[in-house]
Design a protein around this motif. Sequence first.
Motif, PDB file in Angstrom:
ATOM      1  N   ASP A  94       2.766  -5.560   4.342  1.00 11.24           N
ATOM      2  CA  ASP A  94       3.296  -4.742   3.256  1.00 11.24           C
ATOM      3  C   ASP A  94       4.808  -4.907   3.168  1.00 11.24           C
ATOM      4  OD1 ASP A  94       3.310  -2.614   1.247  1.00 11.24           O
ATOM      5  OD2 ASP A  94       4.240  -1.410   2.819  1.00 11.24           O
ATOM      6  N   ASP A  95       5.318  -5.071   1.944  1.00 14.08           N
ATOM      7  CA  ASP A  95       6.759  -5.143   1.716  1.00 14.08           C
ATOM      8  C   ASP A  95       7.143  -4.251   0.531  1.00 14.08           C
ATOM      9  OD1 ASP A  95       9.182  -6.181   2.724  1.00 14.08           O
ATOM     10  OD2 ASP A  95       9.286  -7.655   1.109  1.00 14.08           O
ATOM     11  N   GLY A  96       6.236  -3.348   0.175  1.00 11.43           N
ATOM     12  CA  GLY A  96       6.440  -2.420  -0.936  1.00 11.43           C
ATOM     13  C   GLY A  96       5.101  -2.112  -1.580  1.00 11.43           C
ATOM     14  N   PRO A  97       4.551  -0.909  -1.357  1.00 11.32           N
ATOM     15  CA  PRO A  97       3.215  -0.589  -1.850  1.00 11.32           C
ATOM     16  C   PRO A  97       3.155  -0.536  -3.375  1.00 11.32           C
ATOM     17  CG  PRO A  97       4.292   1.393  -1.066  1.00 11.32           C
ATOM     18  CD  PRO A  97       5.194   0.231  -0.706  1.00 11.32           C
ATOM     19  N   PRO A  98       1.943  -0.584  -3.939  1.00  9.75           N
ATOM     20  CA  PRO A  98       1.799  -0.508  -5.395  1.00  9.75           C
ATOM     21  C   PRO A  98       2.425   0.774  -5.946  1.00  9.75           C
ATOM     22  CG  PRO A  98      -0.291  -1.101  -4.376  1.00  9.75           C
ATOM     23  CD  PRO A  98       0.642  -0.726  -3.271  1.00  9.75           C
ATOM     24  N   GLY A  99       3.120   0.630  -7.059  1.00  8.44           N
ATOM     25  CA  GLY A  99       3.709   1.798  -7.708  1.00  8.44           C
ATOM     26  C   GLY A  99       4.676   1.391  -8.795  1.00  8.44           C
ATOM     27  N   LEU A 100       5.102   2.394  -9.559  1.00  4.50           N
ATOM     28  CA  LEU A 100       6.099   2.165 -10.605  1.00  4.50           C
ATOM     29  C   LEU A 100       7.454   1.880  -9.970  1.00  4.50           C
ATOM     30  CD1 LEU A 100       5.101   4.947 -13.147  1.00  4.50           C
ATOM     31  CD2 LEU A 100       4.993   2.467 -13.523  1.00  4.50           C
ATOM     32  N   ARG A 101       8.191   0.980 -10.590  1.00  2.00           N
ATOM     33  CA  ARG A 101       9.555   0.647 -10.175  1.00  2.00           C
ATOM     34  C   ARG A 101      10.467   0.901 -11.383  1.00  2.00           C
ATOM     35  NH1 ARG A 101       6.201  -0.432  -6.451  1.00  2.00           N
ATOM     36  NH2 ARG A 101       6.798  -1.419  -4.512  1.00  2.00           N
ATOM     37  N   PRO A 102      10.782   2.169 -11.669  1.00  4.84           N
ATOM     38  CA  PRO A 102      11.540   2.496 -12.884  1.00  4.84           C
ATOM     39  C   PRO A 102      12.949   1.913 -12.905  1.00  4.84           C
ATOM     40  CG  PRO A 102      11.260   4.449 -11.512  1.00  4.84           C
ATOM     41  CD  PRO A 102      10.432   3.350 -10.900  1.00  4.84           C
ATOM     42  N   ALA A 103      13.465   1.472 -11.780  1.00  5.86           N
ATOM     43  CA  ALA A 103      14.779   0.824 -11.783  1.00  5.86           C
ATOM     44  C   ALA A 103      14.744  -0.476 -12.583  1.00  5.86           C
ATOM     45  CB  ALA A 103      15.237   0.562 -10.358  1.00  5.86           C
ATOM     46  N   TYR A 104      13.568  -1.121 -12.654  1.00  4.51           N
ATOM     47  CA  TYR A 104      13.421  -2.355 -13.443  1.00  4.51           C
ATOM     48  C   TYR A 104      13.152  -2.003 -14.896  1.00  4.51           C
ATOM     49  CZ  TYR A 104      12.920  -4.465  -8.804  1.00  4.51           C
ATOM     50  OH  TYR A 104      13.109  -4.856  -7.509  1.00  4.51           O
ATOM     51  N   HIS A 105      12.125  -1.215 -15.165  1.00  4.02           N
ATOM     52  CA  HIS A 105      11.871  -0.569 -16.449  1.00  4.02           C
ATOM     53  C   HIS A 105      10.755   0.444 -16.226  1.00  4.02           C
ATOM     54  CE1 HIS A 105       8.140  -2.723 -17.559  1.00  4.02           C
ATOM     55  NE2 HIS A 105       8.738  -3.870 -17.295  1.00  4.02           N
ATOM     56  N   SER A 107       7.770   1.005 -17.153  1.00  2.00           N
ATOM     57  CA  SER A 107       6.365   0.628 -16.960  1.00  2.00           C
ATOM     58  C   SER A 107       6.170  -0.464 -15.920  1.00  2.00           C
ATOM     59  CB  SER A 107       5.767   0.172 -18.300  1.00  2.00           C
ATOM     60  OG  SER A 107       5.750   1.249 -19.204  1.00  2.00           O
ATOM     61  N   TYR A 108       7.195  -0.814 -15.177  1.00  2.00           N
ATOM     62  CA  TYR A 108       7.123  -1.890 -14.182  1.00  2.00           C
ATOM     63  C   TYR A 108       6.320  -1.396 -12.982  1.00  2.00           C
ATOM     64  CZ  TYR A 108       8.946  -6.084 -11.780  1.00  2.00           C
ATOM     65  OH  TYR A 108       9.097  -7.289 -11.147  1.00  2.00           O
ATOM     66  N   TYR A 109       5.064  -1.840 -12.892  1.00  7.95           N
ATOM     67  CA  TYR A 109       4.158  -1.439 -11.816  1.00  7.95           C
ATOM     68  C   TYR A 109       3.936  -2.658 -10.937  1.00  7.95           C
ATOM     69  CZ  TYR A 109       0.214   0.817  -9.478  1.00  7.95           C
ATOM     70  OH  TYR A 109      -0.620   1.387  -8.550  1.00  7.95           O
ATOM     71  N   ALA A 110       4.339  -2.574  -9.674  1.00 12.61           N
ATOM     72  CA  ALA A 110       4.316  -3.761  -8.822  1.00 12.61           C
ATOM     73  C   ALA A 110       3.973  -3.413  -7.383  1.00 12.61           C
ATOM     74  CB  ALA A 110       5.685  -4.447  -8.860  1.00 12.61           C
ATOM     75  N   ALA A 111       3.616  -4.454  -6.649  1.00  9.11           N
ATOM     76  CA  ALA A 111       3.418  -4.382  -5.202  1.00  9.11           C
ATOM     77  C   ALA A 111       4.037  -5.629  -4.595  1.00  9.11           C
ATOM     78  CB  ALA A 111       1.938  -4.299  -4.858  1.00  9.11           C
ATOM     79  N   PHE A 112       4.557  -5.487  -3.389  1.00 10.31           N
ATOM     80  CA  PHE A 112       5.215  -6.581  -2.681  1.00 10.31           C
ATOM     81  C   PHE A 112       4.563  -6.760  -1.317  1.00 10.31           C
ATOM     82  CE2 PHE A 112       8.201  -4.649  -5.544  1.00 10.31           C
ATOM     83  CZ  PHE A 112       8.874  -5.705  -6.130  1.00 10.31           C
TER      84      PHE A 112
END
Length: 136
Positions: A94-105, A107-112
């Motif tokens: 895991d390097d960042g679980p699924p979720g919104l990343r509002p700092a990008y925009h 609706s940016y929903y990502a996982a790392f």
Amino acid sequence: MLDHVSITVADFARALPFYDAIMAALGVPCVRRGDTSVGYGIRNRPDDDGHSYLSVLASRGEVVADNRHWCFRAPDRAAVDAFHAAALAHGGRDDGPPGLRPAYHASYYAAFVRDPDGNRIEAVCHRTYPADPPGA
């Protein structure tokens, strides 16, 4: 725009189940498989020249994954969640679980995740959903 991307891995046999799993979670088929490389993509032209969107290759030397980052577009948020789960179940970290990343925009929903060699792999969905904040 990119035609294709190649990721090198130190242990091809160890990496193959990881990439098979995350690409399947994103709905991306395997289009080429060899002893030291595998390709994933969508071939939809009769004159396709054999390229795939992603190639995973056995390294011919040392693999240094420092600061490498590849992001794959997911068709929906469920695919981002499936990508993350598949990665963790097949040797990823895991390097960042699924979720919104509002700092990008909004609706940016990502996982790392990190693949077995330490490459940073991301899946993102940019789609706006009814529950997204206003202005998304």
